[in-house]
Design a protein around this motif. Structure first.
Motif, PDB file in Angstrom:
ATOM      1  N   TYR A 293      -3.194   2.514  25.500  1.00 51.69           N
ATOM      2  CA  TYR A 293      -1.803   2.897  25.293  1.00 51.69           C
ATOM      3  C   TYR A 293      -0.943   1.644  25.175  1.00 51.69           C
ATOM      4  O   TYR A 293      -1.223   0.625  25.806  1.00 51.69           O
ATOM      5  CB  TYR A 293      -1.282   3.741  26.460  1.00 51.69           C
ATOM      6  CG  TYR A 293      -1.781   5.163  26.473  1.00 51.69           C
ATOM      7  CD1 TYR A 293      -1.061   6.180  25.854  1.00 51.69           C
ATOM      8  CD2 TYR A 293      -2.969   5.488  27.119  1.00 51.69           C
ATOM      9  CE1 TYR A 293      -1.527   7.495  25.865  1.00 51.69           C
ATOM     10  CE2 TYR A 293      -3.442   6.800  27.147  1.00 51.69           C
ATOM     11  CZ  TYR A 293      -2.712   7.793  26.515  1.00 51.69           C
ATOM     12  OH  TYR A 293      -3.166   9.080  26.530  1.00 51.69           O
ATOM     13  N   ASP A 313      -2.344   8.151  33.200  1.00 57.23           N
ATOM     14  CA  ASP A 313      -1.494   8.951  34.087  1.00 57.23           C
ATOM     15  C   ASP A 313      -0.022   8.580  33.956  1.00 57.23           C
ATOM     16  O   ASP A 313       0.764   8.803  34.874  1.00 57.23           O
ATOM     17  CB  ASP A 313      -1.936   8.759  35.541  1.00 57.23           C
ATOM     18  CG  ASP A 313      -1.848   7.309  35.985  1.00 57.23           C
ATOM     19  OD1 ASP A 313      -1.920   6.403  35.112  1.00 57.23           O
ATOM     20  OD2 ASP A 313      -1.716   7.071  37.203  1.00 57.23           O
ATOM     21  N   HIS A 315       3.879   8.446  31.925  1.00 57.32           N
ATOM     22  CA  HIS A 315       4.747   9.261  31.080  1.00 57.32           C
ATOM     23  C   HIS A 315       6.088   8.572  30.922  1.00 57.32           C
ATOM     24  O   HIS A 315       6.466   7.704  31.734  1.00 57.32           O
ATOM     25  CB  HIS A 315       4.935  10.664  31.677  1.00 57.32           C
ATOM     26  CG  HIS A 315       5.502  10.653  33.073  1.00 57.32           C
ATOM     27  ND1 HIS A 315       6.854  10.555  33.320  1.00 57.32           N
ATOM     28  CD2 HIS A 315       4.889  10.724  34.294  1.00 57.32           C
ATOM     29  CE1 HIS A 315       7.052  10.569  34.635  1.00 57.32           C
ATOM     30  NE2 HIS A 315       5.880  10.676  35.249  1.00 57.32           N
ATOM     31  N   GLN A 318       8.895   7.265  33.707  1.00 56.76           N
ATOM     32  CA  GLN A 318       8.238   6.904  34.968  1.00 56.76           C
ATOM     33  C   GLN A 318       8.578   5.469  35.369  1.00 56.76           C
ATOM     34  O   GLN A 318       8.648   4.573  34.532  1.00 56.76           O
ATOM     35  CB  GLN A 318       6.727   7.051  34.823  1.00 56.76           C
ATOM     36  CG  GLN A 318       5.935   6.753  36.080  1.00 56.76           C
ATOM     37  CD  GLN A 318       4.444   7.001  35.881  1.00 56.76           C
ATOM     38  OE1 GLN A 318       4.052   7.649  34.902  1.00 56.76           O
ATOM     39  NE2 GLN A 318       3.628   6.501  36.771  1.00 56.76           N
TER      40      GLN A 318
END
Length: 334
Positions: A293, A313, A315, A318
């Motif tokens: 990512y 994990d 997003h 965050q």
């Protein structure tokens, strides 16, 4: 060795090439990267002897490469230039396009060499088709096969990856690598110089990498040197994703402040790590890249850093912590 010394070329009052000097060793691959209009294609034409230089010269193994004003037919017999448009003969087959480059050789050798090139360039299955009946990648490989048919000393490539999808880019990239490497043990190894506006493929196969801007060669070194130690912000951006910010923002990253707060520094995304207890920021954007990512982490209104991670994990919105090692900071020239 192909050597260019202080080459210059202008079209009217517009400079295209400004005092470019470079050396291409036998059996090596050099890549030149630059934005559109930086002079890459003009430089190739000068190196191939297809355009007259205003000053400076080009030499192949010590012999001067003459421009079109000095010879009956422009070009040099040991230098081949593959254009972006391929320039294949439209009404003859892929095989005959390649064979034409060997028309002055005996038929037995010509057939042997064409079969060899068809196999090398993965064109055996389409050898009977016309250029308009094959893909862009197959056209590109046909143009390369034709250019190297009689084993030139130098192969020049103008944007060899620009019209290709990802699978064909990888095939052409690997072909160039194999083509040059397989001839390094012979008496006359082929050298390759390619120009591109995208350094992704150039970084992986080139022995040396140059950065072109406004007709100047502003940096030249190994791909690792140019990528890790770019001379300018332009060179940094031309060789891949990068964070460029002013030194006055270093304390925000928990790094020592430099003497000149307006000095530009660069950080590659892979040099920034997510770390609990690090400098706090908020994820502004999240891009899936297949194997990883790419994140944009906002530290303040003025500082947003791009970094890479394999974590799944995360997003948008965050809060995360980041850490940067002081050794990763590279100062750029003005």
């Amino acid at each position: 060795m192909l050597t260019a010394t202080k080459l210059t070329k202008a079209y009217g009052d517009v400079p295209a090439i400004r005092h470019v000097t470079l050396h291409l060793e036998p059996g090596r691959i050099m890549a030149l990267v630059g934005a559109s209009g930086s002079g890459k294609s003009t430089l190739l034409s000068l190196l191939a002897g297809l355009t007259n230089a205003d000053s400076g010269d080009v030499r192949l193994n010590g012999e001067r490469v003459m421009g079109p004003a000095e010879v009956l037919v422009a070009g040099h017999k040991d230098i081949r230039l593959v254009h972006q448009e391929y320039q294949l003969m439209p009404n003859v087959s892929v095989r005959d396009n390649i064979s034409y480059a060997l028309r002055f050789f005996e038929k037995s050798y010509r057939d042997f060499r064409v079969d060899e090139l068809l196999k090398l360039c993965r064109l055996t299955d389409v050898q009977s088709r016309l250029p308009r009946q094959v893909s862009g990648g197959e056209k590109q490989r046909t143009a390369i096969a034709r250019a190297i048919a009689d084993r030139p000393a130098v192969l020049l490539l103008d944007e060899p990856f620009s019209h290709l999808d990802l699978p064909n880019r990888l095939i052409v990239r690997d072909l160039l690598f194999d083509m040059v490497r397989q001839d390094t043990t012979g008496p006359d190894p082929t050298s390759c110089l390619l120009v591109t506006h995208d350094a992704t493929d150039a970084l992986s196969i080139a022995d040396s990498l140059g950065i072109m801007r406004d007709g100047r060669l502003i940096q030249l070194g190994t791909p690792v040197e140019v990528y890790q130690q770019p001379a300018t912000a332009y060179a940094a951006r031309m060789t891949g994703p990068v964070n460029v910010l002013k030194a006055k923002h270093l304390p925000m990253l928990d790094l020592p402040e430099k003497d000149n707060p307006n000095e530009l520094i660069c950080l590659r995304p892979e040099q920034i790590q997510l770390h609990e207890g690090g400098v706090s920021g908020s994820i502004r954007a999240l891009f899936f890249k297949g194997s990883h990512y790419e994140l944009e982490v906002e530290l303040s209104r003025y500082v947003c850093l791009r970094l890479l991670t394999t974590r799944t994990d995360l997003h948008v919105g965050q809060s995360v912590g980041i850490r940067v090692d002081a050794e990763a900071v590279w100062a750029l020239k003005p």
